[in-house]
Design a protein around this motif. Structure first.
Motif: not given
Length: 276
Positions: A56-62, A4-5, A85-86, A33-34
């Motif tokens: 559960s409904k998205t691939e976005i890391p939260i 992730i950038d 934050t990563e 990519n976030f």
């Protein structure tokens, strides 16, 4: 797996209806990519349940960064979110700001070492804030001026901000009399720079804590780049029960000291007892 950038920090407090709309807007971003880090200043179970459902409904890391409710402590929870934050680059906005589909793309496009980016917002009236539904966000209709006017938006020069692209956004960024400042609803910068100035000053409650962070960044030698007509968000209306003059006056005094003393850090930030 690609690292992730970009990290997006969203602040929230007991505003599930608005937060849900905002999160939908991140599912249609052209740049993917976030991660999202939600800085939650003590919301109840409703917000936690909403975030878990959305995960559960998205691939976005939260990530959900939360602390107990002790009144308005936004600066403190934002600092905790910064640490969580990563990525090397942080975009900050609010849980009441719906972002246009190219919002993250623009922040990524214009990010430059030695600078932070200063975005703006377009404030919607309450009736229009309530009219916007999930499909209006996913289709982009809520950023279509014809759709907005059909649903009650008044004509104004400020409307140019909503659909500005290309040369139009470039020239408006160049000509705007508004200074480039760190705005909590729409700004971004390098994590290393934010850590160098020790994040937000946790003495500050409502009123200008975002600007004060930007002032320390500039004292540190980081310049501000104007993108208020490039990275666009719609601010949903709401009451501000936490707003009070005592807090505003206190914060104005802190900001004055930051400018007068050319402070580059704060003793009340991410790391406590840092010298200024």
């Amino acid at each position: 797996m690609k690292a992730i950038d970009t990290s997006v920090i969203l602040s929230t407090y007991n505003a599930e209806e608005w937060l849900k709309k905002v999160l939908w807007s991140y599912t249609v971003q052209t740049y993917r990519n976030f991660e999202i880090v939600i800085a939650d200043d003590g919301s109840g179970e409703g917000t936690k349940a909403l975030i878990e459902e959305f995960k559960s409904k998205t691939e976005i890391p939260i990530k959900h960064v939360w602390h107990p409710d002790r009144g308005f402590q936004k600066s403190e929870i934002l600092n905790k979110a910064i640490v969580a934050t990563e990525s090397d680059y942080i975009v900050m906005s609010d849980g009441d700001c719906i972002v246009r589909e190219d919002f993250i793309e623009k922040h990524v496009k214009y990010r430059t070492y030695g600078y932070f980016l200063s975005g703006g917002y377009f404030k919607l009236p309450m009736d229009l804030s309530q009219k916007i539904e999930k499909e209006d966000i996913l289709t982009g209709h809520c950023f279509n001026l014809k759709w907005l006017k059909k649903n009650g938006l008044s004509s104004s020069f400020k409307n140019n901000k909503i659909d500005a692209h290309g040369f139009k956004s470039w020239i408006l960024n160049l000509l705007t009399p508004t200074s480039a400042t760190w705005n909590g609803h729409n700004s971004s910068g390098w994590k290393k720079d934010i850590l160098e100035v020790n994040g937000f000053d946790e003495r500050m409650q409502y009123g200008g804590q975002d600007r004060e962070l930007g002032e320390r960044l500039m004292n540190f030698g980081i310049r501000a780049k104007q993108i208020r007509y490039s990275a666009i968000c719609l601010h949903l209306d709401h009451s501000r029960g936490y707003k009070n003059q005592v807090s505003i006056d206190k914060n104005l005094a802190i900001r004055k000291a930051t400018r007068d003393q050319k402070s580059t850090t704060t003793a009340s930030g991410i790391k406590k007892n840092s010298s200024s």
